[in-house]
Design a protein around this motif. Structure first.
Motif, PDB file in Angstrom:
ATOM      1  N   ARG A 226      39.817  39.302  15.313  1.00 25.64           N
ATOM      2  CA  ARG A 226      39.540  38.235  16.289  1.00 25.64           C
ATOM      3  C   ARG A 226      39.853  38.740  17.699  1.00 25.64           C
ATOM      4  N   LEU A 227      41.009  39.398  17.860  1.00 23.05           N
ATOM      5  CA  LEU A 227      41.415  39.870  19.190  1.00 23.05           C
ATOM      6  C   LEU A 227      40.469  40.946  19.722  1.00 23.05           C
ATOM      7  N   HIS A 228      39.980  41.810  18.831  1.00 21.85           N
ATOM      8  CA  HIS A 228      39.110  42.918  19.267  1.00 21.85           C
ATOM      9  C   HIS A 228      37.623  42.574  19.173  1.00 21.85           C
ATOM     10  N   ARG A 229      37.321  41.315  18.852  1.00 22.40           N
ATOM     11  CA  ARG A 229      35.929  40.847  18.732  1.00 22.40           C
ATOM     12  C   ARG A 229      35.138  41.671  17.719  1.00 22.40           C
ATOM     13  N   THR A 230      35.784  42.000  16.609  1.00 16.52           N
ATOM     14  CA  THR A 230      35.073  42.718  15.537  1.00 16.52           C
ATOM     15  C   THR A 230      34.947  41.834  14.289  1.00 16.52           C
ATOM     16  N   LEU A 231      35.235  40.528  14.438  1.00 11.38           N
ATOM     17  CA  LEU A 231      35.135  39.646  13.271  1.00 11.38           C
ATOM     18  C   LEU A 231      33.695  39.154  13.130  1.00 11.38           C
ATOM     19  N   ARG A 232      33.170  39.226  11.905  1.00 15.17           N
ATOM     20  CA  ARG A 232      31.795  38.774  11.626  1.00 15.17           C
ATOM     21  C   ARG A 232      31.802  38.149  10.231  1.00 15.17           C
ATOM     22  N   LEU A 233      31.629  36.833  10.185  1.00 10.30           N
ATOM     23  CA  LEU A 233      31.755  36.146   8.892  1.00 10.30           C
ATOM     24  C   LEU A 233      30.479  35.421   8.474  1.00 10.30           C
ATOM     25  N   ASN A 234      29.443  35.427   9.334  1.00  9.37           N
ATOM     26  CA  ASN A 234      28.274  34.561   9.077  1.00  9.37           C
ATOM     27  C   ASN A 234      27.169  35.256   8.268  1.00  9.37           C
ATOM     28  N   VAL A 235      27.545  36.209   7.390  1.00  3.97           N
ATOM     29  CA  VAL A 235      26.535  36.882   6.562  1.00  3.97           C
ATOM     30  C   VAL A 235      26.674  36.390   5.117  1.00  3.97           C
ATOM     31  N   GLY A 274      14.250  57.570   5.877  1.00  2.00           N
ATOM     32  CA  GLY A 274      14.279  57.311   7.313  1.00  2.00           C
ATOM     33  C   GLY A 274      14.454  55.843   7.671  1.00  2.00           C
ATOM     34  N   LEU A 275      14.338  54.964   6.670  1.00  7.25           N
ATOM     35  CA  LEU A 275      14.463  53.532   6.939  1.00  7.25           C
ATOM     36  C   LEU A 275      15.910  53.178   7.308  1.00  7.25           C
ATOM     37  N   VAL A 276      16.058  52.424   8.398  1.00  9.89           N
ATOM     38  CA  VAL A 276      17.402  51.992   8.814  1.00  9.89           C
ATOM     39  C   VAL A 276      17.597  50.538   8.386  1.00  9.89           C
ATOM     40  N   PRO A 277      18.535  50.272   7.483  1.00 12.43           N
ATOM     41  CA  PRO A 277      18.721  48.883   7.042  1.00 12.43           C
ATOM     42  C   PRO A 277      19.113  47.984   8.219  1.00 12.43           C
ATOM     43  N   GLY A 278      18.481  46.834   8.277  1.00 16.93           N
ATOM     44  CA  GLY A 278      18.796  45.912   9.373  1.00 16.93           C
ATOM     45  C   GLY A 278      18.415  44.498   8.994  1.00 16.93           C
ATOM     46  N   ARG A 279      18.776  43.577   9.828  1.00 11.57           N
ATOM     47  CA  ARG A 279      18.315  42.186   9.666  1.00 11.57           C
ATOM     48  C   ARG A 279      18.442  41.525  11.017  1.00 11.57           C
ATOM     49  N   PRO A 280      17.618  40.507  11.273  1.00  9.82           N
ATOM     50  CA  PRO A 280      17.748  39.811  12.556  1.00  9.82           C
ATOM     51  C   PRO A 280      19.130  39.162  12.660  1.00  9.82           C
ATOM     52  N   GLU A 281      19.614  39.003  13.858  1.00  8.28           N
ATOM     53  CA  GLU A 281      20.911  38.336  14.064  1.00  8.28           C
ATOM     54  C   GLU A 281      20.866  36.967  13.388  1.00  8.28           C
ATOM     55  N   LEU A 282      21.918  36.663  12.617  1.00  4.86           N
ATOM     56  CA  LEU A 282      21.908  35.439  11.810  1.00  4.86           C
ATOM     57  C   LEU A 282      22.313  34.230  12.644  1.00  4.86           C
ATOM     58  N   ALA A 283      21.826  33.091  12.175  1.00  6.02           N
ATOM     59  CA  ALA A 283      22.170  31.843  12.868  1.00  6.02           C
ATOM     60  C   ALA A 283      23.633  31.505  12.572  1.00  6.02           C
ATOM     61  N   GLY A 284      24.183  30.642  13.378  1.00  7.07           N
ATOM     62  CA  GLY A 284      25.544  30.172  13.128  1.00  7.07           C
ATOM     63  C   GLY A 284      26.566  31.038  13.840  1.00  7.07           C
ATOM     64  N   PRO A 285      27.739  30.438  14.133  1.00  5.31           N
ATOM     65  CA  PRO A 285      28.768  31.198  14.854  1.00  5.31           C
ATOM     66  C   PRO A 285      29.264  32.392  14.028  1.00  5.31           C
ATOM     67  N   LEU A 286      29.486  33.508  14.717  1.00  4.49           N
ATOM     68  CA  LEU A 286      29.956  34.747  14.058  1.00  4.49           C
ATOM     69  C   LEU A 286      31.211  34.532  13.230  1.00  4.49           C
ATOM     70  N   HIS A 287      32.092  33.651  13.717  1.00  3.65           N
ATOM     71  CA  HIS A 287      33.414  33.501  13.085  1.00  3.65           C
ATOM     72  C   HIS A 287      33.430  32.427  12.019  1.00  3.65           C
ATOM     73  N   GLU A 288      32.268  31.915  11.645  1.00  9.79           N
ATOM     74  CA  GLU A 288      32.211  30.839  10.641  1.00  9.79           C
ATOM     75  C   GLU A 288      31.779  31.434   9.314  1.00  9.79           C
ATOM     76  N   LEU A 289      32.683  31.423   8.335  1.00 14.80           N
ATOM     77  CA  LEU A 289      32.360  31.999   7.015  1.00 14.80           C
ATOM     78  C   LEU A 289      31.241  31.217   6.351  1.00 14.80           C
ATOM     79  N   VAL A 290      30.322  31.957   5.705  1.00 15.54           N
ATOM     80  CA  VAL A 290      29.250  31.291   4.916  1.00 15.54           C
ATOM     81  C   VAL A 290      29.368  31.770   3.475  1.00 15.54           C
ATOM     82  N   PRO A 291      28.829  31.011   2.504  1.00 13.21           N
ATOM     83  CA  PRO A 291      28.995  31.417   1.095  1.00 13.21           C
ATOM     84  C   PRO A 291      28.263  32.719   0.796  1.00 13.21           C
TER      85      PRO A 291
END
Ligand SMILES: [Zn+2]
Length: 291
Positions: A226-235, A274-291
């Protein structure tokens, strides 16, 4: 005659208490992840378990015979000379030591993702599923490389040997917990992740999407992410593909190659085609856990 540091009373106490407690916790997690799996497996368990056990076979002894004695020996030698933490009253001192150790765990994990140490750490990340055995799939070189940061720095900063070793037991238990494939009730994990690193949070760190791997480096507390802004829970967990894209199949990495992997050149963060795995930025706040 054994060197005193290998059989110090603290290490003997660690063997007597932490060893059995961690073994029972592992058994409990194994039952829970079997009964309530979080993510679908892509490989049969026996094959992965065998491979992960072969990687753990040198790394667990390396931890017990080098990292743990170094933690005790260096803290005994250096910690009493450092007045900074010793000035604090007891409960505050212990809290400061524990926070410092967990922060060193976070920073060490970030260093492991830098090119030089990634050579070692990719052995862990190349597992194509995650479960309890992933928590033991660390190259023994990673254990040895961690000694200056995880044993030396706490000693220089004045953390006492008993705290270092006691915290190490917590650190190992949390590592087993957040690598497990146990599906906790979502409402429980949603609350728990406010404080602790959970299986859903750490699963995102093992994603093949690079910006997701570059998230959730914490070991015990989510505070540092959280302090270093590396938290990502919305995947969502079912959207995750676990592993390192450069090694997309289990046949790419038999145990003997995994042991030699640190000597191989680094590969770009892409699949062999050569394919780079990716996905569009997900909806919802980064810090909100999803199932
Ligand atoms: Zn990592």
């Amino acid at each position: 005659m054994a060197l005193p540091v290998f059989s110090s009373p603290l290490l003997r106490r660690f063997d007597r208490w932490a060893g059995p407690v961690l073994a029972v916790a592992a058994l409990g997690l194994l039952l829970l992840e079997t009964r309530r799996p979080l993510r679908r497996r892509t490989l049969p368990r026996p094959r992965r378990w065998l491979r992960n056990s072969l990687i753990a076979a040198p790394s667990l002894p390396a931890m017990r015979l080098t990292l743990l004695p170094a933690m005790v020996g260096l803290a005994q030698a250096w910690a009493p000379r450092q007045p900074l933490l010793a000035r604090l009253p007891e409960p505050l001192r212990l809290a400061a030591e524990v926070l410092l150790l967990d922060y060193l765990g976070y920073t060490w994990h970030r260093l492991l993702h830098a090119p030089l140490l990634w050579r070692l750490h990719r052995v862990h990340h190349s597992d194509l599923d995650m479960d309890l055995t992933t928590a033991w799939r660390f190259h023994f070189g990673e254990m040895l490389a961690s000694i200056p940061w995880r044993a030396g720095v706490p000693a220089v900063l004045g953390v006492r040997p008993a705290t270092v070793l006691g915290f190490e037991a917590v650190f190992e238990a949390c590592t087993a917990f957040h690598h497990s494939n146990w599906q906790l009730p979502f409402a429980v994990e949603h609350q728990l992740v406010r404080v602790l690193v959970t299986p859903r949070a750490h699963g995102i760190h093992h994603s093949q999407v690079q910006r997701e791997t570059d998230s959730n480096f914490g070991v015990v507390l989510t505070l540092w992410d959280r302090l270093h802004r590396t938290l990502r829970l919305n995947v969502p967990q079912q959207a995750l593909t676990i592993g390192v894209p450069a090694y997309p199949t289990a046949a790419d990495l038999p145990a003997r190659r995994l042991l030699a992997l640190p000597l191989e050149p680094l590969r770009p963060w892409a699949r062999p085609d050569g394919l780079v795995p990716g996905r569009p930025e997900l909806a919802g706040p980064l810090h909100e856990l999803v199932p």
